[in-house]
Scaffold this active site. Structure first.
Site, short mmCIF file in Angstrom:
data_model
loop_
_atom_site.label_atom_id
_atom_site.label_comp_id
_atom_site.label_asym_id
_atom_site.label_seq_id
_atom_site.Cartn_x
_atom_site.Cartn_y
_atom_site.Cartn_z
N ASP A 1 17.22 60.51 49.09
CA ASP A 1 16.82 59.86 47.84
C ASP A 1 16.91 60.90 46.73
OD1 ASP A 1 15.53 57.89 46.11
OD2 ASP A 1 14.67 57.08 47.96
N GLU B 1 20.26 52.79 42.12
CA GLU B 1 19.30 51.70 41.91
C GLU B 1 19.36 51.30 40.43
OE1 GLU B 1 14.57 50.68 42.45
OE2 GLU B 1 15.21 52.59 41.62
N HIS C 1 11.41 49.30 50.23
CA HIS C 1 9.99 49.71 50.17
C HIS C 1 9.29 49.19 48.92
CE1 HIS C 1 12.21 52.42 47.67
NE2 HIS C 1 11.09 52.85 47.13
N ASP C 2 10.02 48.55 48.02
CA ASP C 2 9.41 48.00 46.81
C ASP C 2 9.26 46.48 46.87
OD1 ASP C 2 9.37 50.52 45.57
OD2 ASP C 2 11.37 50.23 44.72
N ASP D 1 17.50 56.94 42.54
CA ASP D 1 16.35 56.22 42.01
C ASP D 1 16.56 55.88 40.53
OD1 ASP D 1 13.50 55.52 42.72
OD2 ASP D 1 13.13 56.75 40.95
C1 NOJ Z 1 12.09 53.02 42.25
C2 NOJ Z 1 11.53 53.34 43.58
O1 NOJ Z 1 12.16 52.58 44.55
C3 NOJ Z 1 10.05 53.09 43.49
O2 NOJ Z 1 9.42 53.12 44.74
C4 NOJ Z 1 9.46 54.08 42.53
O3 NOJ Z 1 8.11 53.79 42.31
C5 NOJ Z 1 10.17 54.07 41.18
N1 NOJ Z 1 11.60 53.96 41.30
C6 NOJ Z 1 9.86 55.31 40.39
O4 NOJ Z 1 10.48 56.42 40.98
#
Ligand code: NOJ
Length: 537
Positions: free
Chosen positions: A98, A236, A310-311, A194
């Protein structure tokens, strides 16, 4: 299209805190991951995306990095990580790290220095202003935090412990390239980047995503780092449309392999509102949206395919049925996604149909996004039950519960006390049970991963949605060099009859979620969530 190894690979995402603990401290770690590589090899995946394992005060569970060159002791050591890369390689698995470079932790030495004075050499590594504007943080409240000592505000799009880096500063970029090359030299398989769409921001103009410098920075990154390695990169990009996606992923432009677009993840929220403002999923919208992406990136660029990370909440709870039809609906999602064009991602536990874990009190929550939103909405006078409903439907802790390995008290995740509690349904839903049952969700995923390795039609074939307006049938064709596959799902809890062909002909299933010897496409009767794929030419 030039062929790349990552066109046919399936990626498995590990959230290290919750995957496997090896030393009884209740936190998953790298030796724990190494101990489960045989399991992942059995699943057949060829890439692991590792959520952050770097040094971090864990305000946002590792997405707030205080040292890009060090491993958090909770997870192990640099030697452990090198061993993971080696051990994975022996099993034909690459490790994708990551890359969190939109922001650092406020405990990163750069920020510690930057805060000292206005003329500190690191001051300009971050974004400081005399006056805030009205940009808000993704984690609630203003994106500007006042620093008493130097009497200025710094910018943070996430928590106030995650100050945004100033990408306009060339020294910042050079530091990042240096750090990326450090990791690439270790033999990693690539980066998941990210919130990368935010690096070209221009806060004074209110521009956050897709800023004017975004693509020039990515091209510079490619020249300075990525372009020298045969790797997978995935950005992302929550605000990406297909037009943006082509900019990122057209190989000629030398930027990224693929992106995570999020349009389908937003279909169960009120348009242009926060994710917590719920709306029931319109299935027609979902299939049309996914199909739009299939079509738009058919010539140029490449898709990533995912239901979970994970989000996000667990897909089987979100849009399937995690009770009566848990197994059937989990397999339906798997088949629908993995037979599309693009690189599929499996989030840990998805392959055994892990479910959401509802909470009844905010004390049970761990996630900063969830907790901040709860506080904000309580202050604004929302009803507690409504906030909890949003949390249970969308909260990030749902996906972050420990991996369910077996029926033991902490699901085989740890011998100690887990950092976040284990779902009680682990006694039934666990890897051990799935491995023992040839009809399990695990073996459906294993088969899908294998099918991609053996069938170029899945990798390079065209895609065509059938019955576009049908409210519950999700069906599509894949076609390549004279070979044609049909994928069909009854995305509902009612039995559906339908006809997809004029003449009765029986086709043998390639993959399915109900036992059936053959399918007559002229007269189908599909049980709840029944899904299959057949080769028709
Ligand atoms: C996206 C990540 O997937 C998430 O888990 C994180 O809180 C935010 N970016 C900030 O880094």
């Amino acid at each position: 299209m030039e062929k790349k190894w990552w066109h046919q690979s399936v990626v498995y995402q590990i959230y290290p805190r919750s995957f496997q603990d090896s030393n009884g401290d209740g936190i998953g770690d790298i030796p724990g991951i190494i101990s489960r590589l045989d399991y992942l090899e059995q699943l057949g995946i060829e890439v692991i995306w590792l959520s952050p394992v770097y040094q971090s005060p864990n305000d946002d569970n590792g997405y707030d990095i205080s040292d890009y060159y060090a491993i958090h002791p909770d997870f192990g050591t640099m030697e452990d990580l090198e061993q993971l890369i080696e051990e994975a390689k022996r099993r034909n698995i690459r490790i994708v790290m990551d890359l969190v470079v939109n922001h650092t932790s406020d405990e990163h030495p750069w920020f510690v220095e930057a805060k000292k004075s206005k003329d500190n050499p690191y001051r300009d590594f971050y974004i400081w202003r005399d006056e805030p504007n009205d940009i808000t943080s993704f984690f609630s409240g203003s994106a500007w935090e006042y620093d008493e000592q130097t009497e200025q505000f710094y910018f943070h799009l996430f928590s106030k412990k995650q100050p945004d880096l100033n990408w306009e500063n060339e020294t910042v970029r050079q530091e990042i390239w240096k750090m990326m090359n450090f990791w690439l030299e270790k033999g990693i398989g690539g980066f998941r980047m990210d919130v990368i769409e935010l690096i070209g921001k221009e806060p004074d103009k209110g521009i956050i995503g897709n800023g004017p410098n975004l693509h020039p920075y990515l091209q510079e990154m490619y020249r300075e780092t990525l372009g020298n390695y045969d790797i997978l990169t995935v950005g992302e990009t929550g605000g990406a449309t297909p037009e943006f996606a082509k900019l990122y992923t057209d190989p000629e432009r030398k930027e990224l392999s693929m992106i995570f677009q999020m349009e389908h993840m937003g279909l169960d929220q009120q348009p242009n509102e926060e994710k917590w403002n719920l709306k029931p999923l319109d299935k027609v919208e979902l299939k049309q949206n996914l199909s739009k992406w299939q079509e738009e990136l058919s010539e140029v660029g490449w898709n990533s395919l995912f239901w979970n990370n994970h989000d996000q909440p667990r897909i089987v709870s979100r849009w399937g049925n995690d009770q009566e039809y848990r197994v059937e609906s989990a397999k339906m999602f798997a088949i629908l996604l993995h037979l599309m064009k693009g690189t599929p991602y499996i989030y840990q536990g998805e392959e055994i149909g892990m479910t959401n874990y509802p909470i009844s009190d905010i004390d049970e929550a761990d996630d900063i996004e969830t907790i901040n939103m709860y506080r904000e909405r309580m202050e604004q006078g929302y009803a507690k039950e409504d906030i909890l409903e949003s949390i249970n439907t969308k909260g990030r802790d749902n996906a972050r519960r420990p991996m369910q390995w077996d029926e033991r008290s902490e699901a085989g995740f740890t011998t100690g006390t887990p950092w976040i509690s284990v779902h009680p349904n682990h006694q039934e839903i666990n890897v051990k049970n799935d491995l023992a049952n040839p009809d399990s969700i695990f073996y459906c995923y294993q088969k899908l991963v294998q099918l991609r390795k053996e069938n170029p039609v899945l990798i390079y074939g065209t895609y065509q949605l059938l019955r576009e307006e049908d409210p519950t049938i999700f069906a599509y064709l894949r076609e390549y060099e004279g070979e044609k596959w049909l994928v069909c799902a009854n995305f509902s809890e009612e039995t559906r009859t339908l006809s997809l062909a004029e003449n009765p002909t029986d086709y043998e299933p390639i993959v399915q979620n109900y036992e059936r010897d053959s399918y007559d496409l002229s007269a189908l009767e599909l049980a709840p969530y029944e899904t299959f794929a057949v080769k028709i030419e």
